[in-house]
Design a protein around this motif. Structure first.
Motif, PDB file in Angstrom:
ATOM      1  N   MET A   1       0.813  -1.211   0.000  1.00 50.84           N
ATOM      2  CA  MET A   1       0.000   0.000   0.000  1.00 50.84           C
ATOM      3  C   MET A   1       0.844   1.257   0.000  1.00 50.84           C
ATOM      4  SD  MET A   1      -2.901  -1.274  -0.272  1.00 50.84           S
ATOM      5  CE  MET A   1      -3.791   0.261  -0.206  1.00 50.84           C
ATOM      6  N   ASP A   2       2.158   1.133   0.292  1.00 48.85           N
ATOM      7  CA  ASP A   2       3.027   2.300   0.216  1.00 48.85           C
ATOM      8  C   ASP A   2       3.162   2.806  -1.215  1.00 48.85           C
ATOM      9  OD1 ASP A   2       3.403   2.214   2.904  1.00 48.85           O
ATOM     10  OD2 ASP A   2       5.293   1.107   2.825  1.00 48.85           O
ATOM     11  N   PHE A   3       2.882   1.942  -2.198  1.00 45.53           N
ATOM     12  CA  PHE A   3       2.958   2.372  -3.589  1.00 45.53           C
ATOM     13  C   PHE A   3       1.775   3.248  -3.990  1.00 45.53           C
ATOM     14  CE2 PHE A   3       5.780  -1.297  -3.772  1.00 45.53           C
ATOM     15  CZ  PHE A   3       6.819  -0.806  -4.543  1.00 45.53           C
ATOM     16  N   PHE A   4       0.753   3.346  -3.139  1.00 51.88           N
ATOM     17  CA  PHE A   4      -0.421   4.146  -3.449  1.00 51.88           C
ATOM     18  C   PHE A   4      -0.412   5.482  -2.714  1.00 51.88           C
ATOM     19  CE2 PHE A   4      -1.606  -0.146  -4.471  1.00 51.88           C
ATOM     20  CZ  PHE A   4      -2.310  -0.007  -5.654  1.00 51.88           C
ATOM     21  N   GLY A   5       0.702   5.862  -2.106  1.00 50.90           N
ATOM     22  CA  GLY A   5       0.813   7.162  -1.478  1.00 50.90           C
ATOM     23  C   GLY A   5       0.000   7.297  -0.215  1.00 50.90           C
TER      24      GLY A   5
ATOM     25  N   GLU B   1      -1.185   6.830 -11.008  1.00 53.56           N
ATOM     26  CA  GLU B   1      -1.576   7.214 -12.360  1.00 53.56           C
ATOM     27  C   GLU B   1      -2.101   6.020 -13.145  1.00 53.56           C
ATOM     28  OE1 GLU B   1       0.353   9.705 -16.110  1.00 53.56           O
ATOM     29  OE2 GLU B   1       1.648   8.729 -14.637  1.00 53.56           O
ATOM     30  N   GLU B   2      -1.442   4.881 -13.018  1.00 57.05           N
ATOM     31  CA  GLU B   2      -1.898   3.680 -13.712  1.00 57.05           C
ATOM     32  C   GLU B   2      -3.236   3.195 -13.146  1.00 57.05           C
ATOM     33  OE1 GLU B   2      -1.858   0.710 -16.518  1.00 57.05           O
ATOM     34  OE2 GLU B   2      -0.555   2.474 -16.325  1.00 57.05           O
ATOM     35  N   GLU B   3      -3.424   3.313 -11.833  1.00 58.13           N
ATOM     36  CA  GLU B   3      -4.679   2.882 -11.223  1.00 58.13           C
ATOM     37  C   GLU B   3      -5.832   3.781 -11.657  1.00 58.13           C
ATOM     38  OE1 GLU B   3      -7.111   0.434  -8.887  1.00 58.13           O
ATOM     39  OE2 GLU B   3      -5.086   0.206  -9.682  1.00 58.13           O
ATOM     40  N   HIS B   4      -5.606   5.090 -11.723  1.00 55.71           N
ATOM     41  CA  HIS B   4      -6.650   5.995 -12.206  1.00 55.71           C
ATOM     42  C   HIS B   4      -6.984   5.716 -13.674  1.00 55.71           C
ATOM     43  CE1 HIS B   4      -5.866   8.281  -8.511  1.00 55.71           C
ATOM     44  NE2 HIS B   4      -6.999   8.899  -8.736  1.00 55.71           N
TER      45      HIS B   4
ATOM     46  N   HIS C   1      21.695  11.863  -1.056  1.00 55.45           N
ATOM     47  CA  HIS C   1      21.441  10.435  -1.245  1.00 55.45           C
ATOM     48  C   HIS C   1      20.099  10.039  -0.635  1.00 55.45           C
ATOM     49  CE1 HIS C   1      21.958   6.060  -0.498  1.00 55.45           C
ATOM     50  NE2 HIS C   1      22.554   6.102  -1.668  1.00 55.45           N
ATOM     51  N   LYS C   2      19.812  10.523   0.560  1.00 55.21           N
ATOM     52  CA  LYS C   2      18.527  10.220   1.187  1.00 55.21           C
ATOM     53  C   LYS C   2      17.377  10.831   0.400  1.00 55.21           C
ATOM     54  CE  LYS C   2      20.454  10.015   5.872  1.00 55.21           C
ATOM     55  NZ  LYS C   2      20.431  10.629   7.223  1.00 55.21           N
ATOM     56  N   LEU C   3      17.541  12.071  -0.043  1.00 53.19           N
ATOM     57  CA  LEU C   3      16.489  12.721  -0.813  1.00 53.19           C
ATOM     58  C   LEU C   3      16.255  12.010  -2.140  1.00 53.19           C
ATOM     59  CD1 LEU C   3      14.527  15.076  -1.127  1.00 53.19           C
ATOM     60  CD2 LEU C   3      16.416  16.447  -2.030  1.00 53.19           C
ATOM     61  N   TRP C   4      17.306  11.464  -2.735  1.00 52.91           N
ATOM     62  CA  TRP C   4      17.169  10.744  -4.002  1.00 52.91           C
ATOM     63  C   TRP C   4      16.251   9.534  -3.845  1.00 52.91           C
ATOM     64  CZ3 TRP C   4      18.212  11.148  -9.061  1.00 52.91           C
ATOM     65  CH2 TRP C   4      18.238   9.974  -9.823  1.00 52.91           C
ATOM     66  N   TRP C   5      16.456   8.764  -2.785  1.00 52.23           N
ATOM     67  CA  TRP C   5      15.623   7.581  -2.595  1.00 52.23           C
ATOM     68  C   TRP C   5      14.206   7.948  -2.179  1.00 52.23           C
ATOM     69  CZ3 TRP C   5      16.847   3.305  -4.752  1.00 52.23           C
ATOM     70  CH2 TRP C   5      18.194   2.977  -4.950  1.00 52.23           C
ATOM     71  N   LEU C   6      14.034   9.055  -1.486  1.00 49.37           N
ATOM     72  CA  LEU C   6      12.673   9.516  -1.186  1.00 49.37           C
ATOM     73  C   LEU C   6      11.935   9.908  -2.463  1.00 49.37           C
ATOM     74  CD1 LEU C   6      13.226  11.663   2.036  1.00 49.37           C
ATOM     75  CD2 LEU C   6      12.108   9.439   1.873  1.00 49.37           C
ATOM     76  N   LEU C   7      12.642  10.552  -3.370  1.00 48.43           N
ATOM     77  CA  LEU C   7      12.022  10.931  -4.638  1.00 48.43           C
ATOM     78  C   LEU C   7      11.714   9.705  -5.491  1.00 48.43           C
ATOM     79  CD1 LEU C   7      14.136  14.089  -5.516  1.00 48.43           C
ATOM     80  CD2 LEU C   7      11.759  14.033  -4.764  1.00 48.43           C
ATOM     81  N   ILE C   8      12.574   8.708  -5.446  1.00 48.80           N
ATOM     82  CA  ILE C   8      12.290   7.472  -6.179  1.00 48.80           C
ATOM     83  C   ILE C   8      11.023   6.812  -5.645  1.00 48.80           C
ATOM     84  CG2 ILE C   8      13.085   5.096  -6.489  1.00 48.80           C
ATOM     85  CD1 ILE C   8      15.808   6.113  -7.039  1.00 48.80           C
ATOM     86  N   LYS C   9      10.895   6.770  -4.320  1.00 47.58           N
ATOM     87  CA  LYS C   9       9.685   6.196  -3.719  1.00 47.58           C
ATOM     88  C   LYS C   9       8.455   7.009  -4.103  1.00 47.58           C
ATOM     89  CE  LYS C   9       7.635   4.945   0.713  1.00 47.58           C
ATOM     90  NZ  LYS C   9       7.817   4.917   2.191  1.00 47.58           N
TER      91      LYS C   9
ATOM     92  N   ARG D   1       8.103   8.863  -6.778  1.00 49.27           N
ATOM     93  CA  ARG D   1       7.850   8.653  -8.203  1.00 49.27           C
ATOM     94  C   ARG D   1       7.143   7.328  -8.450  1.00 49.27           C
ATOM     95  NH1 ARG D   1      12.802   7.424 -12.082  1.00 49.27           N
ATOM     96  NH2 ARG D   1      12.616   5.535 -10.813  1.00 49.27           N
ATOM     97  N   ASN D   2       7.583   6.267  -7.760  1.00 48.46           N
ATOM     98  CA  ASN D   2       6.918   4.972  -7.919  1.00 48.46           C
ATOM     99  C   ASN D   2       5.463   5.032  -7.452  1.00 48.46           C
ATOM    100  OD1 ASN D   2       9.302   3.935  -8.878  1.00 48.46           O
ATOM    101  ND2 ASN D   2       9.928   3.077  -6.914  1.00 48.46           N
ATOM    102  N   ALA D   3       5.222   5.742  -6.351  1.00 52.19           N
ATOM    103  CA  ALA D   3       3.851   5.866  -5.856  1.00 52.19           C
ATOM    104  C   ALA D   3       2.977   6.645  -6.846  1.00 52.19           C
ATOM    105  CB  ALA D   3       3.852   6.545  -4.488  1.00 52.19           C
TER     106      ALA D   3
END
Length: 215
Positions: A30-34, A81-84, A64-72, A74-76
């Protein structure tokens, strides 16, 4: 043996105390759904992307920490977007994905600036591709971007013949240059023919239109 048992018991006690002080967060799909508070709303309050001026003030660890937060994030956003799209609904604030990608690009530019500065300070030049003047296979001057080769230039057969200017007037190069000129001439003649046909067709249509209006 008793000493080993005491050491193991002490380690288990310390590990249990650490787990009690720092509980492990249970992650799920469910973390992928924001954030669930943003589900079903037509608009979401979002900010602006990170600027390069702001990122330059952060340390490499923070980047480095901000990069992985942005990746997460972006994935969410991509999952939402795909679910909508699957449900046939409008994705609220689609510019959020663009802002996240812009922030990630600015992080890459900031890291590249730091790496270039460190290399110029330590080695006197920055590694990576550079724009240099060179000649092509027909010894014509051109500009290209350097890239890494497994074999040095002086031992690479791809560049060995380019270091001999006397081969410019060889039969092979002259034949290729002649074929290139003939191709350019054929393309020019074809474009002129297409332009004349289009002009004649437009004139014919105008003539038919005038005859219909006259009759």
């Amino acid at each position: 043996m008793q000493r080993l048992a005491l050491c193991l018991a002490r380690q288990l006690t310390v590990g249990a105390s650490i787990c009690q002080r720092q509980p492990i967060r249970q992650l799920s799909l469910m973390d992928f759904f924001g954030n669930s508070q943003d589900w079903g709303v037509s608009a979401v309050l979002v900010g602006r992307p990170y600027r390069i001026e702001e990122l330059r003030l952060k340390s490499s660890t923070d980047l480095h920490k901000l990069w992985w937060l942005l990746i997460k994030e972006r994935n969410a956003l991509m999952t939402l977007e795909e679910e909508h799209y699957r449900c046939g609904e409008a994705f609220p604030n689609p510019e959020r994905l663009e802002k996240v990608e812009e922030s990630m690009e600015n992080i890459l530019l900031t890291v590249e600036e730091r790496n270039r500065a460190v290399n110029e300070l330590e080695r006197g030049h920055s590694p990576g591709p550079e724009v240099v003047e060179d000649v092509d296979q027909l010894f014509r001057p051109t500009v290209k971007v350097t890239r890494e080769y497994a074999v040095p230039r002086h031992a690479n057969p791809e560049f060995r013949h380019r270091d001999k200017p006397d081969q410019f007037f060889s039969s092979r190069n002259l034949a290729l240059l002649q074929a290139e000129r003939e191709t350019k001439i054929r393309n020019q003649v074809h474009e002129e023919r297409e332009a004349r046909l289009a002009e004649n067709e437009a004139a014919y249509r105008d003539m038919l239109f005038k005859e219909e209006n006259y009759n």
